[in-house]
Write a protein that holds these residues in place. Structure first.
Motif, PDB file in Angstrom:
ATOM      1  N   PRO A   7      53.955 -83.950  22.344  1.00  0.00           N
ATOM      2  CA  PRO A   7      52.911 -84.129  23.366  1.00  0.00           C
ATOM      3  C   PRO A   7      53.446 -83.796  24.756  1.00  0.00           C
ATOM      4  O   PRO A   7      54.618 -84.065  25.058  1.00  0.00           O
ATOM      5  N   ALA A   8      52.612 -83.204  25.587  1.00  0.00           N
ATOM      6  CA  ALA A   8      53.022 -82.964  26.970  1.00  0.00           C
ATOM      7  C   ALA A   8      53.254 -84.290  27.685  1.00  0.00           C
ATOM      8  O   ALA A   8      54.166 -84.429  28.500  1.00  0.00           O
ATOM      9  N   VAL A   9      52.407 -85.272  27.362  1.00  0.00           N
ATOM     10  CA  VAL A   9      52.507 -86.623  27.939  1.00  0.00           C
ATOM     11  C   VAL A   9      52.287 -87.638  26.836  1.00  0.00           C
ATOM     12  O   VAL A   9      51.423 -87.443  25.968  1.00  0.00           O
ATOM     13  N   GLY A 189      47.046 -72.135  31.776  1.00  0.00           N
ATOM     14  CA  GLY A 189      47.399 -72.850  30.556  1.00  0.00           C
ATOM     15  C   GLY A 189      48.129 -74.158  30.826  1.00  0.00           C
ATOM     16  O   GLY A 189      48.837 -74.679  29.957  1.00  0.00           O
ATOM     17  N   ILE A 190      47.947 -74.693  32.012  1.00  0.00           N
ATOM     18  CA  ILE A 190      48.657 -75.907  32.414  1.00  0.00           C
ATOM     19  C   ILE A 190      47.957 -77.148  31.855  1.00  0.00           C
ATOM     20  O   ILE A 190      46.735 -77.155  31.674  1.00  0.00           O
ATOM     21  N   THR A 191      48.739 -78.188  31.579  1.00  0.00           N
ATOM     22  CA  THR A 191      48.180 -79.466  31.144  1.00  0.00           C
ATOM     23  C   THR A 191      47.619 -80.203  32.358  1.00  0.00           C
ATOM     24  O   THR A 191      48.295 -80.330  33.376  1.00  0.00           O
ATOM     25  N   VAL A 192      46.388 -80.679  32.245  1.00  0.00           N
ATOM     26  CA  VAL A 192      45.727 -81.383  33.348  1.00  0.00           C
ATOM     27  C   VAL A 192      45.292 -82.766  32.881  1.00  0.00           C
ATOM     28  O   VAL A 192      44.687 -82.905  31.806  1.00  0.00           O
ATOM     29  N   ILE A 193      45.605 -83.780  33.677  1.00  0.00           N
ATOM     30  CA  ILE A 193      45.041 -85.114  33.473  1.00  0.00           C
ATOM     31  C   ILE A 193      44.212 -85.426  34.710  1.00  0.00           C
ATOM     32  O   ILE A 193      44.723 -85.444  35.832  1.00  0.00           O
ATOM     33  N   TYR A 194      42.942 -85.664  34.487  1.00  0.00           N
ATOM     34  CA  TYR A 194      41.939 -85.702  35.549  1.00  0.00           C
ATOM     35  C   TYR A 194      41.258 -87.069  35.557  1.00  0.00           C
ATOM     36  O   TYR A 194      40.639 -87.470  34.571  1.00  0.00           O
TER      37      TYR A 194
END
Length: 362
Positions: A7-9, A189-194
């Protein structure tokens, strides 16, 4: 190759306690690389606290925060390779747009030539190539938001965190920026947490949504699933309009009865349960029409009609006193006389019904 499977996070049993108050309670969550993940909840739900724990501006009381399989709980914010965009943008008023965007590169010791090339590229990404020499006071709210986004992306972060970034913009501009953010996230293609409290915003942008309340993560799913199959009453009510109706279970939980009308469930439920029906799935017909097929028909009385331009929002009262919402779009009027006091028949298909454990009476 192995790292791509991680997982990225990852939040692992994360709790953040302030005195006797749990701002975040035992949250476990994995976010995949390249995912656009939205944390949705009202003020005080714990979503921003969770974001700050990930960014490194706070530390968990219990549990671990990992990025790509490595714990970052003791890693300072500037070493986490995370870009952050806040609602107030936090731009330096005495610096131009280009200088604001260049700031993270200067702090990292990037040389002038490379710095200028990266700033130009970042401003181009957010369609502000011609505004590099402008100061924040000379720019609109939407342009300032784009500068803040460019600054968060210019150093090539592994992760982008966004905390209510569109909250200060008007509806039209928010809609435009939602499309821009999705475009940029797709290109990079970046991971985003919004983080947001706006349900429509989360639905429009995210691959998956996590709904929070009172520090707890209540449900995580893609927008279509979380809308059609909420895990509890809070989630159902928080994500769009709905009617939650008390029913009597029949056939061992394979169906239900409401106001004398029996209806099957697509999936058996454990009694007692309530049902959730979204207003766009409720059809309103004149009482003279017969109930046919496998679609339920419940007698009702119109109590309120609100004109919304594209159609009408209708509040119905069922014989047992419960309220039912219906949305009627232009062209679907079907000779129903929409006036308070008018008797009608309300119908909805089993496909559009979700069953929830019955809410306990207080």
């Amino acid at each position: 190759m192995k790292d791509q499977l991680l997982p990225a996070v990852s939040f692992q049993g994360v709790t953040r306690r302030y005195g006797l108050v749990n701002a975040v309670s035992d949250v476990s969550l994995d976010v995949s690389p390249g995912e656009f993940f939205a944390l949705l909840g009202s003020s005080g739900s714990g979503k921003t606290t969770l974001l700050m724990l990930l960014a490194g501006f706070d530390k968990p009381t219990e549990g671990r925060v990992l990025m790509s399989g490595t714990s970052v709980s003791d890693v300072p914010p500037h070493r986490r390779q995370i870009g952050v965009v806040f609602q107030n943008y936090a731009l330096f008023p005495h610096l131009t747009a280009a200088e604001n965007v260049a700031y993270p590169l200067r702090m990292r010791g990037v040389g002038r030539a490379e710095r200028e090339a990266r700033v130009k590229s970042a401003l181009g990404l957010v369609n502000l190539t011609d505004r590099g020499s402008s100061y924040p006071s000379q720019m609109s709210g939407g342009q300032q938001q784009r500068v803040a986004l460019a600054r968060a992306l210019v150093f090539g972060p592994d992760l982008l965190l966004m905390d209510e970034p569109l909250g200060a913009l008007d509806r039209r501009l928010r809609d435009q920026m939602q499309q821009e953010l999705k475009r940029i996230q797709g290109e990079l293609g970046i991971t985003v947490i919004y983080v947001t409290h706006d349900q429509s915003e989360a639905m429009a942008m995210a691959n998956r949504i996590g709904i929070m309340a009172e520090g707890r993560l209540l449900q995580v799913a893609d927008p279509a699933t979380i809308y059609a199959a909420p895990s509890n009453h809070f989630v159902a009510r928080f994500l769009g309009d709905c009617s939650i109706l008390r029913v009597t279970a029949t056939d061992g939980g394979r169906g239900y009865e409401i106001c004398g009308v029996r209806q099957p469930l697509l999936s058996p439920a454990t009694a007692p349960f309530d049902i959730v029906v979204r207003p766009e799935n409720v059809a309103v017909h004149p009482v003279v029409e017969a109930v046919s097929g496998d679609i339920s028909g419940v007698p009702a009385t119109i109590r309120d009609v609100t004109y919304l331009g594209a159609g009408w929002r209708v509040t119905l009262e069922l014989p047992d006193g419960q309220s039912l919402l219906a949305s009627i779009v232009r062209g679907d009027h079907k000779n129903v006389y929409l006036a308070p006091g008018e008797p009608v028949v309300a119908r909805w298909a089993p496909t559009f019904v979700a069953a929830l454990p019955a809410e306990k009476s207080s």
